[in-house]
Design an enzyme around this catalytic site. Structure first.
Site, PDB file in Angstrom:
ATOM      1  N   GLY A  84      41.704  46.938  33.160  1.00 45.30           N
ATOM      2  CA  GLY A  84      40.540  47.207  33.989  1.00 45.30           C
ATOM      3  C   GLY A  84      40.409  48.661  34.402  1.00 45.30           C
ATOM      4  N   SER A  91      39.716  42.467  33.275  1.00 48.10           N
ATOM      5  CA  SER A  91      41.129  42.553  32.912  1.00 48.10           C
ATOM      6  C   SER A  91      41.688  41.166  32.655  1.00 48.10           C
ATOM      7  CB  SER A  91      41.905  43.232  34.045  1.00 48.10           C
ATOM      8  OG  SER A  91      43.256  43.417  33.694  1.00 48.10           O
ATOM      9  N   GLY A  92      42.661  41.078  31.746  1.00 42.86           N
ATOM     10  CA  GLY A  92      43.209  39.790  31.359  1.00 42.86           C
ATOM     11  C   GLY A  92      44.163  39.186  32.356  1.00 42.86           C
ATOM     12  N   CYS A 111      50.028  51.082  53.686  1.00 41.06           N
ATOM     13  CA  CYS A 111      51.360  51.380  54.228  1.00 41.06           C
ATOM     14  C   CYS A 111      52.462  51.018  53.243  1.00 41.06           C
ATOM     15  CB  CYS A 111      51.589  50.605  55.527  1.00 41.06           C
ATOM     16  SG  CYS A 111      50.472  51.038  56.849  1.00 41.06           S
TER      17      CYS A 111
END
Length: 395
Positions: A72, A200-201, A326
């Site tokens: 992605g 994305s896969g 953070c």
């Protein structure tokens, strides 16, 4: 670890056994390069074509509009950088939202260092882009609008159809980062006026290292990776056949099961939200209550820091994530939570829990019980919480 409850499916998912089974022969049996001319490569070539067709069908595209990438982030980079290169003579202005994934935001920052201007449109308290502000930001030199389909932290789904209509009314290309939404909710590139789409896969039960870029026929963006004629000369590099087959199989599963799977996951998600809000004092749900990804629940808990909560959840066998940066060493809270109007001290205490079809009601009950204990424990060590309680008692 006695028990493992995985609630970080927005980060990555378990690969479906059917996907592993579909991929395996292309490592050891049908390992030919699909770009080769000999007949041994035909099986791999046909498998790549079938996966392309499965993916195109899912989003209402044509197979020749689907390009395979390494993930992605690569697809996002391609969409922005190649559009900037191809349409830079027309204009050097790009519009995006203030809550995009860093694959978009950091690429925009890179473009700003290279002569482009970027407008970051705000969102409302639920994380939905302000359409009036978006349209007002369009200029004669605007060449691209890039807005994510659904937010990776708070799960809010964006009004893609309306965004696309605004873009096309002004002759501007529309790209959407659909990594979180792809194969989780229905999407149609024609109905939503989408010119480019990234996916994305590994977010959908497929393998890591494989992604997709949809480019509408007629969009004149250039190659992003050079060095070969693969992907119709737009993306060089030997095809990752096992990865492509795996993503195609994951999409096939999603196509067959999406409606039924989402129904059950939404019920569990809503149960999780209700239980947390009911049992944990001063808890806040982030994102739109219903217009959100089926599996996403994102909370903020006042008077605690997200890192401590994640560590204690991990010790209890629960995998979640914080919307706060953070965990990567930064003292700054999530840019998404700040964009929806949360103050720093509340945004620091965030938790994202994302479910899968493997999640059970027992998993949710255990998680809520442990979370309730953990929040109480952390607050008992907080002088801010102690002062707050004393003030409340005096009222």
């Amino acid at each position: 670890m006695e028990r493992l409850i995985y609630l970080d499916n927005a980060a990555t998912t378990r690969v479906y056994p059917e996907v592993v089974e579909a991929m395996t022969p292309y490592f050891t049996e049908y390992y030919g390069n699909p770009s080769a001319f000999y007949s041994f490569s035909n099986t791999a070539g046909k498998a790549v074509a079938e996966a392309r067709e499965n993916i195109a069908k899912l989003i209402g595209a044509k197979p020749e509009e689907i390009y395979f990438t390494g993930g992605g982030s690569e697809s996002d980079n391609w969409a922005l950088k190649a559009t900037a290169e191809a349409y830079g003579k027309k204009g050097k202005h790009i519009i995006t939202s203030s809550i995009e994934h860093h694959a978009i935001l950091h690429t925009c920052q890179w473009l700003e260092k290279n002569g482009f201007e970027v407008t970051y449109v705000g969102v409302d308290a639920d994380g939905i882009i302000k359409l009036d502000e978006l349209e007002a930001a369009i200029r004669p030199d605007t060449i691209l609008i890039s807005v994510m389909a659904a937010n990776n932290e708070i799960g809010t789904i964006q009004p893609l159809k309306e965004i696309g209509e605004i873009a096309h009314k002004h002759g501007v290309l529309f790209h959407t980062d659909a990594v979180q939404a792809f194969a989780h909710i229905p999407m149609n590139v024609d109905e939503m006026n989408i010119d480019m789409l990234s996916a994305s896969g590994h977010k959908i039960g497929g393998p890591k290292g494989i992604g997709v870029m949809y480019i509408r026929k007629g969009v004149k963006i250039l190659s992003f990776i050079h060095g070969g004629a693969q992907e119709r000369r737009r993306r060089a590099g030997t095809h990752n056949v096992p990865g492509i087959v795996g993503m195609g199989k994951a999409v096939e599963i999603a196509t067959e099961t999406m409606e039924e799977k989402n129904k059950s996951i939404i019920e569990l998600r809503d149960y999780l939200i209700e239980q947390v809000i009911e049992k944990v004092p001063y808890a806040r749900l982030n994102g739109h209550r219903t217009n959100r990804l089926p599996n996403n629940a994102n909370f903020c808990f006042r008077f605690i820091e997200g890192e401590g909560m994640l560590i204690l959840l991990d010790q209890a066998g629960i995998c979640g994530s914080s919307g706060s940066a953070c965990t990567s060493g930064s003292l700054d809270p999530s840019h998404v939570l700040l964009a929806i109007g949360l103050p720093h001290e509340i945004a620091h205490g965030s938790l994202r829990l994302t479910l899968s079809e493997e999640t059970t009601k027992a998993d949710i009950d255990y998680t809520v019980d442990k979370l309730t204990e953990i929040i109480a424990r952390l607050r008992s060590m907080s002088p801010l919480y102690e002062d707050f309680v004393k003030k409340q008692e005096k009222k």
